[in-house]
Design a protein around this motif. Structure first.
Motif, PDB file in Angstrom:
ATOM      1  N   GLN A  96       6.864   2.882 -17.836  1.00 55.41           N
ATOM      2  CA  GLN A  96       8.328   2.893 -17.627  1.00 55.41           C
ATOM      3  C   GLN A  96       8.811   1.534 -17.120  1.00 55.41           C
ATOM      4  OE1 GLN A  96       8.909   6.188 -14.960  1.00 55.41           O
ATOM      5  NE2 GLN A  96       8.780   7.726 -16.576  1.00 55.41           N
ATOM      6  N   ALA A  97       8.030   0.915 -16.230  1.00 54.00           N
ATOM      7  CA  ALA A  97       8.401  -0.402 -15.699  1.00 54.00           C
ATOM      8  C   ALA A  97       8.429  -1.447 -16.811  1.00 54.00           C
ATOM      9  CB  ALA A  97       7.421  -0.822 -14.604  1.00 54.00           C
ATOM     10  N   LEU A  98       7.415  -1.417 -17.668  1.00 56.35           N
ATOM     11  CA  LEU A  98       7.341  -2.381 -18.768  1.00 56.35           C
ATOM     12  C   LEU A  98       8.474  -2.150 -19.766  1.00 56.35           C
ATOM     13  CD1 LEU A  98       3.464  -2.361 -19.337  1.00 56.35           C
ATOM     14  CD2 LEU A  98       4.786  -4.137 -18.206  1.00 56.35           C
ATOM     15  N   GLU A  99       8.767  -0.878 -20.036  1.00 58.28           N
ATOM     16  CA  GLU A  99       9.871  -0.549 -20.958  1.00 58.28           C
ATOM     17  C   GLU A  99      11.211  -1.011 -20.393  1.00 58.28           C
ATOM     18  OE1 GLU A  99       9.589   3.642 -21.716  1.00 58.28           O
ATOM     19  OE2 GLU A  99       7.671   3.397 -22.776  1.00 58.28           O
ATOM     20  N   ALA A 100      11.327  -0.997 -19.056  1.00 60.58           N
ATOM     21  CA  ALA A 100      12.582  -1.420 -18.406  1.00 60.58           C
ATOM     22  C   ALA A 100      12.732  -2.941 -18.425  1.00 60.58           C
ATOM     23  CB  ALA A 100      12.625  -0.912 -16.974  1.00 60.58           C
ATOM     24  N   GLY A 101      11.674  -3.640 -18.853  1.00 57.19           N
ATOM     25  CA  GLY A 101      11.754  -5.103 -18.956  1.00 57.19           C
ATOM     26  C   GLY A 101      11.037  -5.862 -17.853  1.00 57.19           C
TER      27      GLY A 101
ATOM     28  N   ALA B 230      14.225   2.067  -9.357  1.00 56.86           N
ATOM     29  CA  ALA B 230      15.594   1.582  -9.108  1.00 56.86           C
ATOM     30  C   ALA B 230      15.556   0.203  -8.440  1.00 56.86           C
ATOM     31  CB  ALA B 230      16.359   2.569  -8.235  1.00 56.86           C
ATOM     32  N   GLY B 231      14.604   0.010  -7.518  1.00 56.30           N
ATOM     33  CA  GLY B 231      14.466  -1.279  -6.828  1.00 56.30           C
ATOM     34  C   GLY B 231      14.080  -2.392  -7.787  1.00 56.30           C
TER      35      GLY B 231
ATOM     36  N   LEU C 153       5.844  -5.419 -11.024  1.00 53.61           N
ATOM     37  CA  LEU C 153       5.601  -4.336 -10.074  1.00 53.61           C
ATOM     38  C   LEU C 153       4.136  -4.340  -9.651  1.00 53.61           C
ATOM     39  CD1 LEU C 153       7.650  -2.228  -9.151  1.00 53.61           C
ATOM     40  CD2 LEU C 153       6.761  -0.682 -10.901  1.00 53.61           C
ATOM     41  N   MET C 154       3.897  -4.162  -8.336  1.00 51.98           N
ATOM     42  CA  MET C 154       2.532  -4.002  -7.820  1.00 51.98           C
ATOM     43  C   MET C 154       2.407  -2.599  -7.236  1.00 51.98           C
ATOM     44  SD  MET C 154       1.519  -7.271  -5.487  1.00 51.98           S
ATOM     45  CE  MET C 154       2.906  -7.102  -4.371  1.00 51.98           C
TER      46      MET C 154
ATOM     47  N   LEU D 118       6.986  -7.165  -6.663  1.00 51.85           N
ATOM     48  CA  LEU D 118       7.511  -6.118  -5.778  1.00 51.85           C
ATOM     49  C   LEU D 118       6.514  -4.973  -5.646  1.00 51.85           C
ATOM     50  CD1 LEU D 118      11.202  -5.595  -7.028  1.00 51.85           C
ATOM     51  CD2 LEU D 118      10.415  -7.110  -5.202  1.00 51.85           C
ATOM     52  N   ASP D 119       6.260  -4.553  -4.410  1.00 53.82           N
ATOM     53  CA  ASP D 119       5.420  -3.380  -4.176  1.00 53.82           C
ATOM     54  C   ASP D 119       6.247  -2.125  -4.447  1.00 53.82           C
ATOM     55  OD1 ASP D 119       3.499  -1.571  -3.212  1.00 53.82           O
ATOM     56  OD2 ASP D 119       4.349  -1.656  -1.202  1.00 53.82           O
ATOM     57  N   LEU D 120       5.719  -1.222  -5.249  1.00 55.40           N
ATOM     58  CA  LEU D 120       6.457  -0.021  -5.646  1.00 55.40           C
ATOM     59  C   LEU D 120       6.826   0.876  -4.468  1.00 55.40           C
ATOM     60  CD1 LEU D 120       7.478   1.909  -7.927  1.00 55.40           C
ATOM     61  CD2 LEU D 120       5.185   2.881  -7.978  1.00 55.40           C
TER      62      LEU D 120
END
Length: 204
Positions: free
Chosen positions: A91-96, A63-64, A79-80, A52-54
């Motif tokens: 934050q993205a990595l921490e969110a899984g 959120a997306g 995420l890209m 997914l493009d941020l």
């Protein structure tokens, strides 16, 4: 391996498809915004990885990412971004998230990253995650606001005003405004000189 590439930047999306399908082991689907991507997640066979493009429409920051990850009992979503900070990546990595992929990665590294994530591993480029933040660690950067730094980074990557505006989710006139102040602060006359000044100073 089945990969869904969701990005509103047509050229990047098509290039990624060409690279991956050229490997022979990938089957790709594409979407230009989050809603379209979610529709494909719901209706197509399960994907091994979703990219997914941020900054594409519908994402609303992380959120997306979380919305896509929660679909169909959990998805491997990465995420890209061409403009995200290390903090967003963390934050993205921490969110899984399955990983974080800067759009500046060379094609070969991008393909290896996608394979790695599709096989169940978590990916983030070490040099990106450990790089010093220019905002705090560079004398030239101290003159610039965080947004001006992002615009300057886009310039050094050879991006057009339109591409920089899209990556940063701002308007083209706003990009031009930031560039004016950039030129003044860097004491340069044009985008080429600004990019050279940043490179010579080792800012990016």
């Amino acid at each position: 391996m089945r990969v869904l590439i969701a990005d509103d930047h047509d050229l990047l999306r098509d290039t990624l498809v060409l690279f991956l399908e050229g490997q022979g082991s990938f089957k790709t689907s594409t979407a230009a915004d989050l809603d379209q991507a979610c529709k494909l997640i719901e209706t197509e066979d399960p994907f091994d990885l979703i990219l997914l493009d941020l900054n594409m429409p519908g994402m609303n920051g992380l959120a997306g990412l979380k919305r896509a990850m929660a679909m169909r009992n959990g998805q491997r979503v990465a995420l890209m971004s061409g403009a995200a900070t290390r903090q967003i990546a963390e934050q993205a990595l921490e969110a899984g998230a399955a990983g974080f992929v800067p759009k500046t990665l060379p094609a070969k590294s991008m393909i290896n990253a996608v394979k790695f994530m599709a096989m169940g591993e978590q990916y983030a480029p070490i040099d990106f995650m450990t790089a010093a933040d220019p905002e705090t660690d560079h004398p030239l950067a101290e003159k610039l606001s965080p947004r001006e730094l992002q615009v300057l980074k886009g310039l050094t990557e050879g991006k057009s005003n339109k591409e920089i505006a899209r990556d940063l989710d701002i308007t083209e006139p706003t990009v031009k405004l930031h560039m004016k102040t950039l030129y003044r602060k860097l004491e340069v006359a044009n985008r080429t000189q600004a990019a050279l000044a940043a490179r010579e100073a080792g800012l990016f």
